[in-house]
Scaffold this motif. Structure first.
Motif, PDB file in Angstrom:
ATOM      1  N   TRP A  64      17.350  21.605  30.748  1.00 40.48           N
ATOM      2  CA  TRP A  64      17.430  22.654  29.735  1.00 40.48           C
ATOM      3  C   TRP A  64      16.170  22.760  28.879  1.00 40.48           C
ATOM      4  O   TRP A  64      15.727  23.875  28.577  1.00 40.48           O
ATOM      5  CB  TRP A  64      18.660  22.446  28.844  1.00 40.48           C
ATOM      6  CG  TRP A  64      19.879  22.997  29.483  1.00 40.48           C
ATOM      7  CD1 TRP A  64      20.891  22.296  30.073  1.00 40.48           C
ATOM      8  CD2 TRP A  64      20.213  24.381  29.640  1.00 40.48           C
ATOM      9  NE1 TRP A  64      21.829  23.164  30.588  1.00 40.48           N
ATOM     10  CE2 TRP A  64      21.444  24.452  30.329  1.00 40.48           C
ATOM     11  CE3 TRP A  64      19.590  25.572  29.273  1.00 40.48           C
ATOM     12  CZ2 TRP A  64      22.056  25.655  30.647  1.00 40.48           C
ATOM     13  CZ3 TRP A  64      20.207  26.773  29.582  1.00 40.48           C
ATOM     14  CH2 TRP A  64      21.429  26.807  30.262  1.00 40.48           C
ATOM     15  N   ILE A  65      15.606  21.632  28.484  1.00 38.43           N
ATOM     16  CA  ILE A  65      14.458  21.699  27.573  1.00 38.43           C
ATOM     17  C   ILE A  65      13.139  21.814  28.336  1.00 38.43           C
ATOM     18  O   ILE A  65      12.353  22.733  28.075  1.00 38.43           O
ATOM     19  CB  ILE A  65      14.431  20.485  26.619  1.00 38.43           C
ATOM     20  CG1 ILE A  65      15.712  20.437  25.771  1.00 38.43           C
ATOM     21  CG2 ILE A  65      13.178  20.517  25.754  1.00 38.43           C
ATOM     22  CD1 ILE A  65      15.925  21.619  24.836  1.00 38.43           C
ATOM     23  N   ARG A  68      13.913  24.899  31.584  1.00 37.61           N
ATOM     24  CA  ARG A  68      14.300  26.225  31.083  1.00 37.61           C
ATOM     25  C   ARG A  68      13.502  26.646  29.853  1.00 37.61           C
ATOM     26  O   ARG A  68      12.887  27.699  29.839  1.00 37.61           O
ATOM     27  CB  ARG A  68      15.793  26.258  30.750  1.00 37.61           C
ATOM     28  CG  ARG A  68      16.689  26.148  31.936  1.00 37.61           C
ATOM     29  CD  ARG A  68      16.948  27.515  32.488  1.00 37.61           C
ATOM     30  NE  ARG A  68      17.992  27.412  33.491  1.00 37.61           N
ATOM     31  CZ  ARG A  68      17.885  27.934  34.696  1.00 37.61           C
ATOM     32  NH1 ARG A  68      16.814  28.599  35.035  1.00 37.61           N
ATOM     33  NH2 ARG A  68      18.860  27.810  35.560  1.00 37.61           N
ATOM     34  N   PHE A  69      13.561  25.814  28.812  1.00 42.75           N
ATOM     35  CA  PHE A  69      12.945  26.224  27.552  1.00 42.75           C
ATOM     36  C   PHE A  69      11.422  26.271  27.643  1.00 42.75           C
ATOM     37  O   PHE A  69      10.798  27.254  27.258  1.00 42.75           O
ATOM     38  CB  PHE A  69      13.393  25.313  26.404  1.00 42.75           C
ATOM     39  CG  PHE A  69      12.908  25.755  25.056  1.00 42.75           C
ATOM     40  CD1 PHE A  69      13.345  26.951  24.510  1.00 42.75           C
ATOM     41  CD2 PHE A  69      12.006  24.989  24.336  1.00 42.75           C
ATOM     42  CE1 PHE A  69      12.895  27.375  23.268  1.00 42.75           C
ATOM     43  CE2 PHE A  69      11.558  25.402  23.095  1.00 42.75           C
ATOM     44  CZ  PHE A  69      12.001  26.595  22.562  1.00 42.75           C
ATOM     45  N   SER A 115      12.806  15.837  24.701  1.00 45.04           N
ATOM     46  CA  SER A 115      13.489  17.003  24.122  1.00 45.04           C
ATOM     47  C   SER A 115      13.202  17.125  22.636  1.00 45.04           C
ATOM     48  O   SER A 115      12.951  18.225  22.128  1.00 45.04           O
ATOM     49  CB  SER A 115      14.996  16.905  24.360  1.00 45.04           C
ATOM     50  OG  SER A 115      15.309  17.015  25.717  1.00 45.04           O
ATOM     51  N   THR A 119      11.194  20.379  20.941  1.00 47.06           N
ATOM     52  CA  THR A 119      11.902  21.329  20.083  1.00 47.06           C
ATOM     53  C   THR A 119      11.520  21.214  18.612  1.00 47.06           C
ATOM     54  O   THR A 119      11.878  22.093  17.829  1.00 47.06           O
ATOM     55  CB  THR A 119      13.433  21.170  20.229  1.00 47.06           C
ATOM     56  OG1 THR A 119      13.813  19.847  19.844  1.00 47.06           O
ATOM     57  CG2 THR A 119      13.863  21.440  21.661  1.00 47.06           C
ATOM     58  N   VAL A 128      14.053  31.047  26.166  1.00 48.36           N
ATOM     59  CA  VAL A 128      13.539  30.211  27.250  1.00 48.36           C
ATOM     60  C   VAL A 128      12.346  30.868  27.927  1.00 48.36           C
ATOM     61  O   VAL A 128      12.233  32.098  27.975  1.00 48.36           O
ATOM     62  CB  VAL A 128      14.630  29.925  28.311  1.00 48.36           C
ATOM     63  CG1 VAL A 128      15.755  29.097  27.731  1.00 48.36           C
ATOM     64  CG2 VAL A 128      15.152  31.208  28.939  1.00 48.36           C
ATOM     65  N   SER A 139      18.580  31.255  23.876  1.00 47.95           N
ATOM     66  CA  SER A 139      17.796  30.866  22.707  1.00 47.95           C
ATOM     67  C   SER A 139      17.826  29.348  22.576  1.00 47.95           C
ATOM     68  O   SER A 139      18.706  28.671  23.132  1.00 47.95           O
ATOM     69  CB  SER A 139      18.378  31.486  21.430  1.00 47.95           C
ATOM     70  OG  SER A 139      19.648  30.918  21.137  1.00 47.95           O
ATOM     71  N   LEU A 140      16.878  28.808  21.818  1.00 44.49           N
ATOM     72  CA  LEU A 140      16.886  27.368  21.554  1.00 44.49           C
ATOM     73  C   LEU A 140      18.175  26.979  20.841  1.00 44.49           C
ATOM     74  O   LEU A 140      18.745  25.924  21.114  1.00 44.49           O
ATOM     75  CB  LEU A 140      15.661  26.963  20.732  1.00 44.49           C
ATOM     76  CG  LEU A 140      15.580  25.483  20.367  1.00 44.49           C
ATOM     77  CD1 LEU A 140      15.619  24.582  21.603  1.00 44.49           C
ATOM     78  CD2 LEU A 140      14.328  25.216  19.534  1.00 44.49           C
ATOM     79  N   ILE A 143      20.822  26.549  23.450  1.00 37.79           N
ATOM     80  CA  ILE A 143      20.571  25.338  24.245  1.00 37.79           C
ATOM     81  C   ILE A 143      20.987  24.096  23.469  1.00 37.79           C
ATOM     82  O   ILE A 143      21.656  23.208  24.019  1.00 37.79           O
ATOM     83  CB  ILE A 143      19.089  25.253  24.672  1.00 37.79           C
ATOM     84  CG1 ILE A 143      18.771  26.359  25.678  1.00 37.79           C
ATOM     85  CG2 ILE A 143      18.769  23.874  25.256  1.00 37.79           C
ATOM     86  CD1 ILE A 143      17.290  26.510  25.974  1.00 37.79           C
TER      87      ILE A 143
END
Length: 171
Positions: A64-65, A68-69, A115, A119, A128, A139-140, A143
């Motif tokens: 995810w981080i 994706r992000f 992560s 972030t 993302v 959006s963060l 997530i």
């Protein structure tokens, strides 16, 4: 290991991160001190193990981080990039049985730290860099909420598994 309760009156970004860190530490507490046999014990009828949960949630953090992000390629993230996903869709769960317990805990800690660094200071409304299959742009904020949900759900599993391993209950 210590868990820090989330601050009762902080901004949204800090609150989300503190609640996620609380759940991350909970999982590590559940896995602390166990050897390979302890991390590989499953409670029937499930095949979930604490080792598998550690590796799965490390994958979830990175997916995810990092992927994706941040938009990093899945291929550049190890051990995920070289994993035989086409042969075993649950590779992170099944392969954990052969991993060293300290390396599993370290893999999860490292993914969580990546992560946190990725972030820190980012806007919760940032989208993302790598959209989903159907073009979804998360959006963060979404997530982080998803990571809290998934980590907390698996901490519930970890409670039951740890109790079956050695009777340890509680936080």
């Amino acid at each position: 290991m210590t868990r820090t309760d989330p601050h009762p009156a902080s901004d949204e970004h800090r609150s989300l991160n503190e609640f996620l860190d609380f759940q991350r530490e909970t999982l590590l507490i559940k896995a602390e001190g166990l050897d390979r046999a302890g991390l590989n014990l499953a409670v029937a009828p499930s095949t979930l193990t604490l080792g598998g949960l550690l590796k799965h949630l490390a994958f979830v953090e990175d997916r995810w981080i990092q992927s994706r992000f941040l938009g990093r390629s899945d291929d550049e993230l190890e051990p995920w990039g070289s994993a035989p996903w086409h042969d075993d869709r649950d590779w992170e769960f099944t392969s954990a049985a052969g991993d060293d317990p300290d390396e599993l805990r370290g893999l999860y800690r490292s993914a969580c730290e990546r992560s946190r660094r990725a972030t820190a200071g980012r806007g919760l409304d940032e989208l993302v860099a790598s959209p989903g299959r159907d073009g979804e742009l998360w959006s963060l904020r979404w997530i982080l909420l998803h990571l809290i949900e998934e980590t907390a759900r698996h901490c519930g599993h970890a409670d039951l598994i740890r109790e079956a391993v050695d009777g340890t209950v509680g936080e």
